[in-house]
Design a protein around this motif. Structure first.
Motif, PDB file in Angstrom:
ATOM      1  N   ALA A 141      51.711  13.681 -42.267  1.00 19.88           N
ATOM      2  CA  ALA A 141      50.801  13.404 -43.385  1.00 19.88           C
ATOM      3  C   ALA A 141      51.505  12.709 -44.540  1.00 19.88           C
ATOM      4  O   ALA A 141      50.872  11.987 -45.299  1.00 19.88           O
ATOM      5  CB  ALA A 141      50.172  14.699 -43.874  1.00 19.88           C
TER       6      ALA A 141
ATOM      7  N   THR B 149      42.170  24.853 -50.513  1.00 16.59           N
ATOM      8  CA  THR B 149      43.233  25.253 -49.604  1.00 16.59           C
ATOM      9  C   THR B 149      43.773  23.991 -48.949  1.00 16.59           C
ATOM     10  O   THR B 149      43.027  23.290 -48.262  1.00 16.59           O
ATOM     11  CB  THR B 149      42.699  26.208 -48.520  1.00 16.59           C
ATOM     12  N   PRO B 150      45.054  23.664 -49.171  1.00 15.84           N
ATOM     13  CA  PRO B 150      45.588  22.439 -48.556  1.00 15.84           C
ATOM     14  C   PRO B 150      45.384  22.443 -47.044  1.00 15.84           C
ATOM     15  O   PRO B 150      45.675  23.440 -46.374  1.00 15.84           O
ATOM     16  CB  PRO B 150      47.070  22.472 -48.916  1.00 15.84           C
ATOM     17  N   ILE B 151      44.859  21.342 -46.526  1.00  9.65           N
ATOM     18  CA  ILE B 151      44.621  21.253 -45.083  1.00  9.65           C
ATOM     19  C   ILE B 151      45.942  20.964 -44.372  1.00  9.65           C
ATOM     20  O   ILE B 151      46.863  20.412 -44.954  1.00  9.65           O
ATOM     21  CB  ILE B 151      43.569  20.180 -44.745  1.00  9.65           C
ATOM     22  N   THR B 152      46.005  21.346 -43.116  1.00  5.58           N
ATOM     23  CA  THR B 152      47.244  21.160 -42.354  1.00  5.58           C
ATOM     24  C   THR B 152      47.050  20.266 -41.145  1.00  5.58           C
ATOM     25  O   THR B 152      48.017  19.953 -40.458  1.00  5.58           O
ATOM     26  CB  THR B 152      47.791  22.526 -41.891  1.00  5.58           C
ATOM     27  N   THR B 153      45.820  19.871 -40.860  1.00  8.84           N
ATOM     28  CA  THR B 153      45.576  18.996 -39.715  1.00  8.84           C
ATOM     29  C   THR B 153      45.142  17.611 -40.206  1.00  8.84           C
ATOM     30  O   THR B 153      44.509  17.485 -41.249  1.00  8.84           O
ATOM     31  CB  THR B 153      44.483  19.566 -38.788  1.00  8.84           C
TER      32      THR B 153
ATOM     33  N   SER C   1      43.480  19.868 -51.213  1.00  8.29           N
ATOM     34  CA  SER C   1      43.422  18.595 -50.508  1.00  8.29           C
ATOM     35  C   SER C   1      42.363  17.705 -51.152  1.00  8.29           C
ATOM     36  O   SER C   1      41.291  18.173 -51.523  1.00  8.29           O
ATOM     37  CB  SER C   1      43.069  18.811 -49.036  1.00  8.29           C
TER      38      SER C   1
ATOM     39  N   ALA D  22      53.548  16.590 -47.480  1.00 13.49           N
ATOM     40  CA  ALA D  22      52.886  17.528 -46.580  1.00 13.49           C
ATOM     41  C   ALA D  22      53.447  17.454 -45.165  1.00 13.49           C
ATOM     42  O   ALA D  22      52.804  17.859 -44.216  1.00 13.49           O
ATOM     43  CB  ALA D  22      51.390  17.261 -46.566  1.00 13.49           C
ATOM     44  N   GLY D  23      54.645  16.901 -45.026  1.00 10.87           N
ATOM     45  CA  GLY D  23      55.263  16.854 -43.705  1.00 10.87           C
ATOM     46  C   GLY D  23      55.267  15.470 -43.103  1.00 10.87           C
ATOM     47  O   GLY D  23      54.724  14.513 -43.643  1.00 10.87           O
TER      48      GLY D  23
ATOM     49  N   HIS E  84      46.833  15.532 -48.297  1.00 14.31           N
ATOM     50  CA  HIS E  84      46.819  16.901 -47.778  1.00 14.31           C
ATOM     51  C   HIS E  84      47.180  17.919 -48.859  1.00 14.31           C
ATOM     52  O   HIS E  84      46.592  18.995 -48.911  1.00 14.31           O
ATOM     53  CB  HIS E  84      47.782  17.035 -46.594  1.00 14.31           C
ATOM     54  N   LYS E  85      48.166  17.586 -49.692  1.00 12.62           N
ATOM     55  CA  LYS E  85      48.579  18.492 -50.774  1.00 12.62           C
ATOM     56  C   LYS E  85      48.542  17.724 -52.084  1.00 12.62           C
ATOM     57  O   LYS E  85      49.453  16.990 -52.413  1.00 12.62           O
ATOM     58  CB  LYS E  85      49.988  19.043 -50.527  1.00 12.62           C
TER      59      LYS E  85
END
Length: 190
Positions: free
Chosen positions: A178, A25-29, A127, A174-175, A145-146
């Protein structure tokens, strides 16, 4: 800082590589250098990279803006690509094979044999964490992250070496915080 199983295996250049970690699951933090994947659910250890290390590269398509007299006044960059190439030492580990070849294509028989079916699939996205240390003992990590495992996989079978698997992970955007990937290197001691 003492070397331990979480941060060391093989040397290349000024970095010693430790284990590779995957979270489906790709992390977001954002991660920091105190992060411990063994203490967080979802992270799977993928063993270590071969002594060749891990390659990270960026590339982009270019087009030149040329004016009268064939002078280039600008280069436009599009199609930015960031990737991490990993040559896994743990080529028979079911967790590694599931990331590289797809979870639906790998199983373990009741006798414990690992069965791999190579067929068309959609690449896994998750990730990727590459842990390492510099030659002076500071932590140095690559965090994606992705990450998307590439369908182009190379497996090497040799009398002189263990079977290895090499694959490329596309580092997807990933934004803002990141990016496609980031690297963390511990500060020099004061």
């Amino acid at each position: 800082m003492a070397y331990n199983d979480l941060n060391v295996t093989a040397g290349k250049g000024d970095t010693v590589l430790g284990p590779l970690w995957w979270n489906p699951t790709p992390i977001t933090t954002a991660l920091d250098l105190d992060f411990d994947p063994t203490a967080v659910a979802g992270w799977v250890r993928l063993g270590h990279a071969m002594t060749e290390g891990v390659d990270n590269s960026q590339e982009a398509d270019t087009s030149e803006v040329v004016v009268w007299g064939a002078k280039t006044i600008r280069v436009n960059y599009t199609g930015f690509k960031d990737s991490v190439v990993v040559r896994f030492a743990s080529s028979t580990d079911p967790d590694v094979l599931k990331v590289v070849f797809g979870a639906d294509n790998v199983s373990v028989t009741p006798e414990g044999a690992v069965k791999l079916i190579v067929k068309s699939r959609q690449p896994e996205i998750g990730s990727l964490l590459v842990m390492g240390v510099t030659d002076d003992g500071r932590k140095r990590w690559i965090v994606v992250h992705k990450a998307q495992a590439d369908l182009n996989v190379s497996r090497t079978f040799s009398d002189e070496d263990i079977v290895s698997i090499e694959t490329t992970f596309a580092c997807l955007d990933a934004g803002e915080e990141a990016g496609a990937h980031y690297e963390l290197t511990e500060a020099l001691p004061a």
